[in-house]
Design a protein around this motif. Structure first.
Motif, PDB file in Angstrom:
ATOM      1  N   UNK A 153       0.827  -1.195   0.000  1.00 51.76           N
ATOM      2  CA  UNK A 153       0.000   0.000   0.000  1.00 51.76           C
ATOM      3  C   UNK A 153       0.868   1.254   0.000  1.00 51.76           C
ATOM      4  N   UNK A 154       1.878   1.304   0.866  1.00 52.77           N
ATOM      5  CA  UNK A 154       2.786   2.453   0.921  1.00 52.77           C
ATOM      6  C   UNK A 154       3.505   2.653  -0.407  1.00 52.77           C
ATOM      7  N   UNK A 155       3.926   1.562  -1.032  1.00 52.10           N
ATOM      8  CA  UNK A 155       4.622   1.656  -2.321  1.00 52.10           C
ATOM      9  C   UNK A 155       3.706   2.248  -3.390  1.00 52.10           C
ATOM     10  N   UNK A 166      -5.142   2.115  -4.505  1.00 55.44           N
ATOM     11  CA  UNK A 166      -4.144   1.290  -3.830  1.00 55.44           C
ATOM     12  C   UNK A 166      -4.800   0.228  -2.959  1.00 55.44           C
ATOM     13  N   UNK A 167      -5.818   0.613  -2.193  1.00 55.52           N
ATOM     14  CA  UNK A 167      -6.511  -0.351  -1.329  1.00 55.52           C
ATOM     15  C   UNK A 167      -7.201  -1.429  -2.143  1.00 55.52           C
ATOM     16  N   UNK A 168      -7.820  -1.026  -3.265  1.00 50.67           N
ATOM     17  CA  UNK A 168      -8.485  -2.010  -4.124  1.00 50.67           C
ATOM     18  C   UNK A 168      -7.473  -3.032  -4.635  1.00 50.67           C
ATOM     19  N   UNK A 169      -6.323  -2.540  -5.114  1.00 52.37           N
ATOM     20  CA  UNK A 169      -5.312  -3.437  -5.667  1.00 52.37           C
ATOM     21  C   UNK A 169      -4.771  -4.388  -4.602  1.00 52.37           C
ATOM     22  N   UNK A 170      -4.524  -3.883  -3.392  1.00 48.37           N
ATOM     23  CA  UNK A 170      -3.977  -4.720  -2.313  1.00 48.37           C
ATOM     24  C   UNK A 170      -4.961  -5.829  -1.952  1.00 48.37           C
ATOM     25  N   UNK A 171      -6.260  -5.521  -1.982  1.00 46.84           N
ATOM     26  CA  UNK A 171      -7.264  -6.535  -1.651  1.00 46.84           C
ATOM     27  C   UNK A 171      -7.298  -7.671  -2.677  1.00 46.84           C
ATOM     28  N   UNK A 172      -6.840  -7.397  -3.905  1.00 49.50           N
ATOM     29  CA  UNK A 172      -6.877  -8.409  -4.957  1.00 49.50           C
ATOM     30  C   UNK A 172      -5.696  -9.380  -4.890  1.00 49.50           C
ATOM     31  N   UNK A 173      -4.659  -9.004  -4.143  1.00 48.30           N
ATOM     32  CA  UNK A 173      -3.410  -9.777  -4.133  1.00 48.30           C
ATOM     33  C   UNK A 173      -3.513 -10.974  -3.201  1.00 48.30           C
ATOM     34  N   UNK A 174      -2.906 -12.066  -3.602  1.00 42.34           N
ATOM     35  CA  UNK A 174      -2.870 -13.279  -2.791  1.00 42.34           C
ATOM     36  C   UNK A 174      -2.179 -13.001  -1.457  1.00 42.34           C
ATOM     37  N   UNK A 180       7.784  -8.162  -3.313  1.00 41.03           N
ATOM     38  CA  UNK A 180       8.048  -7.754  -4.699  1.00 41.03           C
ATOM     39  C   UNK A 180       6.973  -8.288  -5.652  1.00 41.03           C
ATOM     40  N   UNK A 181       6.523  -9.533  -5.430  1.00 41.88           N
ATOM     41  CA  UNK A 181       5.453 -10.085  -6.274  1.00 41.88           C
ATOM     42  C   UNK A 181       4.151  -9.321  -6.064  1.00 41.88           C
ATOM     43  N   UNK A 182       3.893  -8.963  -4.820  1.00 44.31           N
ATOM     44  CA  UNK A 182       2.673  -8.214  -4.503  1.00 44.31           C
ATOM     45  C   UNK A 182       2.640  -6.864  -5.191  1.00 44.31           C
ATOM     46  N   UNK A 183       3.758  -6.151  -5.166  1.00 52.24           N
ATOM     47  CA  UNK A 183       3.830  -4.851  -5.834  1.00 52.24           C
ATOM     48  C   UNK A 183       3.658  -5.032  -7.334  1.00 52.24           C
ATOM     49  N   UNK A 184       4.312  -6.033  -7.893  1.00 50.49           N
ATOM     50  CA  UNK A 184       4.213  -6.303  -9.330  1.00 50.49           C
ATOM     51  C   UNK A 184       2.753  -6.613  -9.709  1.00 50.49           C
ATOM     52  N   UNK A 185       2.091  -7.482  -8.937  1.00 52.02           N
ATOM     53  CA  UNK A 185       0.695  -7.834  -9.217  1.00 52.02           C
ATOM     54  C   UNK A 185      -0.214  -6.607  -9.119  1.00 52.02           C
ATOM     55  N   UNK A 186       0.019  -5.788  -8.097  1.00 52.49           N
ATOM     56  CA  UNK A 186      -0.810  -4.598  -7.903  1.00 52.49           C
ATOM     57  C   UNK A 186      -0.655  -3.637  -9.083  1.00 52.49           C
ATOM     58  N   UNK A 187       0.564  -3.439  -9.531  1.00 53.38           N
ATOM     59  CA  UNK A 187       0.799  -2.538 -10.668  1.00 53.38           C
ATOM     60  C   UNK A 187       0.141  -3.074 -11.938  1.00 53.38           C
ATOM     61  N   UNK A 188       0.193  -4.393 -12.131  1.00 58.49           N
ATOM     62  CA  UNK A 188      -0.466  -4.985 -13.302  1.00 58.49           C
ATOM     63  C   UNK A 188      -1.980  -4.778 -13.226  1.00 58.49           C
ATOM     64  N   UNK A 189      -2.549  -4.994 -12.046  1.00 65.65           N
ATOM     65  CA  UNK A 189      -3.994  -4.799 -11.876  1.00 65.65           C
ATOM     66  C   UNK A 189      -4.393  -3.354 -12.138  1.00 65.65           C
ATOM     67  N   UNK A 190      -3.617  -2.427 -11.606  1.00 69.27           N
ATOM     68  CA  UNK A 190      -3.948  -1.005 -11.766  1.00 69.27           C
ATOM     69  C   UNK A 190      -3.768  -0.536 -13.199  1.00 69.27           C
ATOM     70  N   UNK A 191      -2.805  -1.100 -13.917  1.00 66.15           N
ATOM     71  CA  UNK A 191      -2.613  -0.704 -15.318  1.00 66.15           C
ATOM     72  C   UNK A 191      -3.781  -1.185 -16.181  1.00 66.15           C
TER      73      UNK A 191
END
Length: 194
Positions: A153-155, A166-174, A180-191
């Protein structure tokens, strides 16, 4: 008491919106966190509401989530904190961030909110310490679900994404994702959402 409104969004003029509920137009003051999450004009939306009645005026405040409304109600109970200050706090901080600031007794974070001075921040920290409890936090849909949720979330926030995104993306992550995988997944979801 008016507890919830569902209607067609007619106008958006921060911090106020006009909601048509079966022919009656309600002027509702909303925090910016709710304002940014509103659909386009002409779309149906639901707001949790809180009505303030004074001698000279009736004010209706609306919130996207029940946790925002409960937090607002806790804030206005504090001496010296009116509805406008409570609205400013919820515009400047998410419920989760406010809870973290109170838990850490971080007055500097509260002072950054326009309209909140040092004395008000100290009063908030003192009086909210035992009142912003897990019930409100459990109502909040923005609590990170991943083991590294706060770091992810901070990243995302430092990269310029809004609290909601950011909160929406974090909720989608395993929950088992590494940082590092979490940040990568979140960025992919947001894009994909853009």
């Amino acid at each position: 008491m008016i507890g919830r409104l569902t209607g067609i969004l007619l106008e958006k003029h921060p911090p106020q919106v006009l909601l048509d509920v079966q022919g009656v137009g309600y002027e509702v003051n909303v925090p910016m966190s709710t304002f940014y999450d509103l659909p386009t004009i002409g779309t149906q939306t639901t707001l949790y509401t809180h009505l303030v009645i004074r001698e000279d005026i009736h004010l209706l405040f609306g919130f996207a989530t029940e946790s925002e409304r409960q937090t607002f109600r806790q804030l206005v109970k504090i001496s010296g904190v009116g509805a406008r200050t409570a609205l400013a706090l919820l515009s400047g901080l998410s419920v989760h961030d406010l809870h973290n600031a109170v838990a850490a007794q971080d007055s500097a974070r509260l002072i950054r909110v326009p309209g909140v001075g040092k004395k008000t921040a100290e009063r908030l920290l003192l009086e909210l310490r035992d009142k912003l409890n897990s019930t409100i936090m459990n109502l909040d849909e923005s609590v990170p679900s991943s083991a590294h949720g706060d770091d992810i979330l901070d990243a995302l926030l430092s990269l310029g994404y809004s609290d909601r995104e950011a909160n929406w993306a974090v909720k989608q992550i395993s929950t088992s994702a590494t940082l590092s995988d979490g940040i990568r997944q979140a960025l992919q979801l947001l894009s994909k959402e853009k």
